[in-house]
Scaffold this active site. Structure first.
Site, PDB file in Angstrom:
ATOM      1  N   GLU A 147      -9.416   0.931  -6.489  1.00 50.31           N
ATOM      2  CA  GLU A 147     -10.420   1.208  -5.518  1.00 50.31           C
ATOM      3  C   GLU A 147      -9.983   2.491  -5.018  1.00 50.31           C
ATOM      4  OE1 GLU A 147     -11.176  -3.193  -3.529  1.00 50.31           O
ATOM      5  OE2 GLU A 147      -9.739  -1.864  -2.486  1.00 50.31           O
ATOM      6  N   LYS A 187       0.797  -1.245   0.115  1.00 51.39           N
ATOM      7  CA  LYS A 187       0.093   0.236  -0.004  1.00 51.39           C
ATOM      8  C   LYS A 187       0.905   1.216  -0.011  1.00 51.39           C
ATOM      9  CE  LYS A 187      -4.044  -2.165   2.377  1.00 51.39           C
ATOM     10  NZ  LYS A 187      -5.220  -2.479   1.825  1.00 51.39           N
ATOM     11  N   GLU A 196      -3.494   7.502   7.329  1.00 57.67           N
ATOM     12  CA  GLU A 196      -4.194   8.344   6.447  1.00 57.67           C
ATOM     13  C   GLU A 196      -5.264   8.893   7.246  1.00 57.67           C
ATOM     14  OE1 GLU A 196      -4.634   6.083   2.874  1.00 57.67           O
ATOM     15  OE2 GLU A 196      -6.603   5.216   3.629  1.00 57.67           O
ATOM     16  N   GLU A 228      -6.350   1.522  -3.191  1.00 57.23           N
ATOM     17  CA  GLU A 228      -5.413   0.647  -3.548  1.00 57.23           C
ATOM     18  C   GLU A 228      -5.836  -0.056  -4.812  1.00 57.23           C
ATOM     19  OE1 GLU A 228      -5.195  -2.941  -1.281  1.00 57.23           O
ATOM     20  OE2 GLU A 228      -7.521  -3.206  -1.345  1.00 57.23           O
TER      21      GLU A 228
HETATM   22  P1  ADP Z   1      -7.938  -3.932   2.464  1.00 59.63           P
HETATM   23  O1  ADP Z   1      -6.871  -4.037   1.486  1.00 59.63           O
HETATM   24  O2  ADP Z   1      -7.523  -4.704   3.717  1.00 59.63           O
HETATM   25  O3  ADP Z   1      -9.468  -4.322   1.898  1.00 59.63           O
HETATM   26  P2  ADP Z   1      -8.733  -1.281   2.187  1.00 59.63           P
HETATM   27  O4  ADP Z   1      -7.459  -0.207   2.043  1.00 59.63           O
HETATM   28  O5  ADP Z   1      -9.184  -1.677   0.570  1.00 59.63           O
HETATM   29  O6  ADP Z   1      -8.107  -2.400   2.824  1.00 59.63           O
HETATM   30  O7  ADP Z   1      -9.908  -0.862   2.792  1.00 59.63           O
HETATM   31  C1  ADP Z   1     -10.898  -1.503   3.243  1.00 59.63           C
HETATM   32  C2  ADP Z   1     -12.168  -0.903   3.669  1.00 59.63           C
HETATM   33  O8  ADP Z   1     -11.807   0.096   4.431  1.00 59.63           O
HETATM   34  C3  ADP Z   1     -12.750   0.060   2.509  1.00 59.63           C
HETATM   35  O9  ADP Z   1     -13.417  -0.196   1.785  1.00 59.63           O
HETATM   36  C4  ADP Z   1     -13.300   1.316   3.185  1.00 59.63           C
HETATM   37  O10 ADP Z   1     -14.774   0.743   3.653  1.00 59.63           O
HETATM   38  C5  ADP Z   1     -12.422   1.235   4.559  1.00 59.63           C
HETATM   39  N1  ADP Z   1     -11.408   2.611   4.364  1.00 59.63           N
HETATM   40  C6  ADP Z   1     -10.127   2.151   4.160  1.00 59.63           C
HETATM   41  N2  ADP Z   1      -9.509   3.359   4.044  1.00 59.63           N
HETATM   42  C7  ADP Z   1     -10.277   4.395   4.598  1.00 59.63           C
HETATM   43  C8  ADP Z   1     -10.072   5.722   4.840  1.00 59.63           C
HETATM   44  N3  ADP Z   1      -8.950   6.291   4.807  1.00 59.63           N
HETATM   45  N4  ADP Z   1     -11.231   6.344   5.305  1.00 59.63           N
HETATM   46  C9  ADP Z   1     -12.602   5.607   5.570  1.00 59.63           C
HETATM   47  N5  ADP Z   1     -12.783   4.301   5.144  1.00 59.63           N
HETATM   48  C10 ADP Z   1     -11.598   3.564   4.748  1.00 59.63           C
END
Ligand code: ADP
Length: 670
Positions: A275, A116, A200, A288
């Protein structure tokens, strides 16, 4: 074009890839673990190779065994599906070394996007909007506190190697930071062997919207619009749709352009997903990139008319993309419901066992309406503790969002699963939820709308009337059959017209059969001014587990099971236990003895078959409601079992390492 490909996966995605390969005239090779010897994907493939024990680490995750299987079967290419080896750089490299094509992106793109922190750096360079924050590894708590202070709370602590929602923590104030960092680091280390973290901004009321991209080996990259995946439970997607009810053309085009720019920056040459998290003002930020086929890809296929697996195979074989950006037109609306083996009434605990009944709705495509069900299971098969608890992905497509939701409601009502717990009633409750229907989504939807868990959808007066009249219809069919049995002592008296119907034991309703035909019955529910006439039309026969027909002019379906003289019906996520009795029988029913269920309140029982990881309580200990008592692992998930009320531990009946069946006693209270 390849003559033969191997699918390095199992379950629904292996079956899905095999279907397309077969259409393209390509032979297929399945691989399977000991637990999957009788699985559907093995049956569907032209050839199958056993690759070891049930544990994924020794089978589906073994690069060596899969490369060997390719050599043995002379497969020219491998489709990795999702999960398992799909995003492992080492796998893509091992295949390339063995001169086997990887149906996916190049190893460089996988590794650049697999981390990431690295991918955010790349995204920033490609001028993609990133979530405000610090793009780099945090070294210690002091630095973390400084960075979080600069970004402004709430912030999100994330694992750089993260995936599947692991290692994510929301932090609202500085006092919570240390704990969040510690637990996130711990989870990241345990899951990925890599505990690098970054911080973040936490976007409040966020929506998860992702862009499907598609590239070839000739430098062409296009996007296929978006999917909205905001309906999540614990950061895991449950329901997805395409397009998003939130995006306008301008935002869609801007997100698409950034996704394409990022894909081009890593010479992306397959199907992939960028995403984004989107805030209330439609600002979007890169989260990501997933360098594989996503679970939810069917909704994109339904609105674009493209077969993504076919596209992946073609570009892997070196073909140029045959579609240009301006050829991509989004048509209608598609929704996907993930049907999981989990018990929504028991906090979504995973469920395993034999699929005693598995009858999905018929896949069909009539003008403007499509039902598609991607699955890897069959009736009589087993949902084991070793893998993902997904049973099927049910998708619908129609001209409008509302029509697609209604079609999903209908399809879910037709879905019969018995033998294990499943989340269909929960999915149904979302489909009928006002806020969902209005498209007012956020990733907090489930947490906000089902604060105290799920207890079944509301049994509205309309649903109750529908279910009661269907029950009367079914009772009449059963009475009719009973009359046909020959050689009865006194014969069976005429079927009466007056009935007493109880719904969930307390609700009592007088019902009169008015007219009765072969497949049609008209009944009057209630008496006096509020009575209403309802006509039921169906070809249901005694013993059938699913009722479908027309009730009051509406096409309806419901799930039926019969225990004694009780009909248990499930319709639109609502449950009702209904009895239809002669008034005299109903009046006397109160004198019948009811066997009380055994008292299990003094025990902590194992809610599903699983492995005891730890036990946190000792004999004589005073525990308070909500305190964790034991951890049981099943289907790759650790489930914390908590005390339901205050009490003192009298006996500890299990120990770490024990493999327990469902309802085995773990602890006994005094
Ligand atoms: P993973 O790779 O573990 O699935 P992600 O970065 O794709 O993690 O995030 C998974 C979920 O977490 C997202 O779909 C969203 O619901 C929540 N999320 C991630 N980052 C944020 C953020 N900065 N603010 C709010 N929600 C977030």
């Amino acid at each position: 074009m390849f003559k033969k490909i191997l699918i390095a996966n199992r379950g629904e995605i292996a079956c899905r890839v095999i279907k397309t390969a077969r259409h393209m005239g390509i032979k297929t090779v399945a691989v399977y673990s000991e637990a999957d010897a009788a699985a559907l994907h093995v049956d569907m493939a032209d050839e199958a190779v056993a690759i070891g024990p049930a544990a994924s680490a020794e089978s589906y995750l073994s690069i060596e065994k899969i490369v060997d299987a390719c050599k043995k079967t002379k497969a020219e290419a491998v489709h990795p599906g999702y999960g398992f080896l799909s995003e492992r750089t080492a796998f893509a490299e091992a295949l390339s070394k063995a001169k086997i094509a990887f149906i996916g992106p190049n190893a460089h793109a996988i590794s650049a996007m697999g981390d990431k922190i690295e991918s955010k750096k790349l995204a920033q360079k490609a001028k993609v909007n990133c979530v405000p924050g610090y793009i780099g590894e945090i070294k210690d708590l002091k630095e973390a506190a400084r960075i979080a202070g600069e970004i402004g709370y709430p912030v999100m602590v994330k694992a750089s190697a993260g995936g599947g929602g692991k290692g994510l923590r929301i932090v609202f104030k500085e006092a919570e930071l240390a704990q969040a960092i510690q637990s996130s680091q711990h989870e990241a280390k345990a899951s990925f062997g890599d505990d690098r973290l970054f911080i973040e901004k936490y976007i409040t009321e966020p929506r998860h919207i992702e862009i499907q991209v598609l590239g070839d080996k000739h430098g062409n990259v296009i996007h296929l619009g978006e999917r909205e995946c905001s309906i999540q439970r614990r950061h895991q997607k449950v329901i997805e749709e395409a397009p998003s009810p939130f995006l306008d053309e301008k935002t869609r085009a801007a997100m698409g352009a950034q996704a394409v720019a990022l894909a081009k920056a890593v010479q992306y040459e397959s199907a992939g997903t960028v995403e984004f998290i989107v805030d209330k003002e439609r600002n979007f930020y890169f989260l990501e990139m997933n360098t594989r086929l996503q679970v939810e890809h069917p909704v994109t296929e339904l609105v674009t008319g493209l077969d993504l697996v076919e596209q992946m195979i073609r570009v892997a074989a070196g073909e140029k993309l045959s579609i240009k950006q301006e050829d991509v037109k989004l048509k209608g609306w598609a929704i996907e419901s993930r049907i999981y083996a989990e018990d929504p009434y028991r906090n979504f605990l995973p469920s395993t066992g034999r699929l005693v009944r598995y009858r999905p709705p018929a896949e069909a495509s009539v003008v403007g309406k499509t039902i598609r069900n991607d699955t890897g299971v069959f009736e009589g098969g087993e949902i084991s503790i070793f893998y993902d608890p997904m049973i099927a992905k049910l998708c619908t497509h129609a001209n409008s969002r509302e029509a697609a939701i209604d079609l999903m409601g209908d399809a879910l009502d037709h879905f019969s699963i018995e033998g294990i717990a499943h989340n269909i009633p929960f999915l149904q409750a979302v489909m009928t939820h006002e806020r969902f229907r209005a498209g007012k989504l956020s990733t907090n939807f489930i947490a906000e709308e089902f604060k105290d868990g799920f207890h079944g959808a509301d049994l509205t007066p309309e649903l109750k009337d529908r279910m009661a009249s269907a029950a009367v219809f079914m009772q009449l069919r059963e009475e009719e059959r009973r009359r046909k049995i020959s050689g009865q002592v006194n014969g069976v008296s005429q079927v009466p017209r007056d009935w007493t119907v109880t719904v969930n034991t307390t609700d009592i309703l007088a019902v009169k059969t008015m007219t009765e035909g072969r497949d049609v019955v008209a009944v009057r529910l209630g008496d006096g001014k509020t009575s209403r006439m309802i006509e039921v039309e169906s070809s249901w026969k005694p013993g059938e587990c699913s009722f479908s027909g027309e009730v009051a002019g509406q096409a309806v379906a419901m799930q039926v099971s019969r225990r004694g003289d009780v009909f248990r019906l499930v319709h639109r996520g609502a449950h009702a236990s209904i009895t239809v009795r002669r008034p005299r029988v109903a009046a006397l029913a109160q004198y019948m003895l009811v066997k009380p269920p055994p008292d299990t309140s003094k025990f902590l029982l194992c809610p599903m078959p699983g492995l005891v990881v730890s036990i946190a309580a000792q004999v004589g200990q005073d525990v308070k409601a909500g305190e964790p008592l034991a951890v049981v692992e099943a289907m790759k998930m650790e489930n914390v079992l908590r005390a339901e009320r205050d009490g003192v531990i009298k006996r500890v009946a299990a120990k770490p390492g024990d493999s327990l069946p469902v309802d085995a006693v773990i602890l006994e209270f005094a």
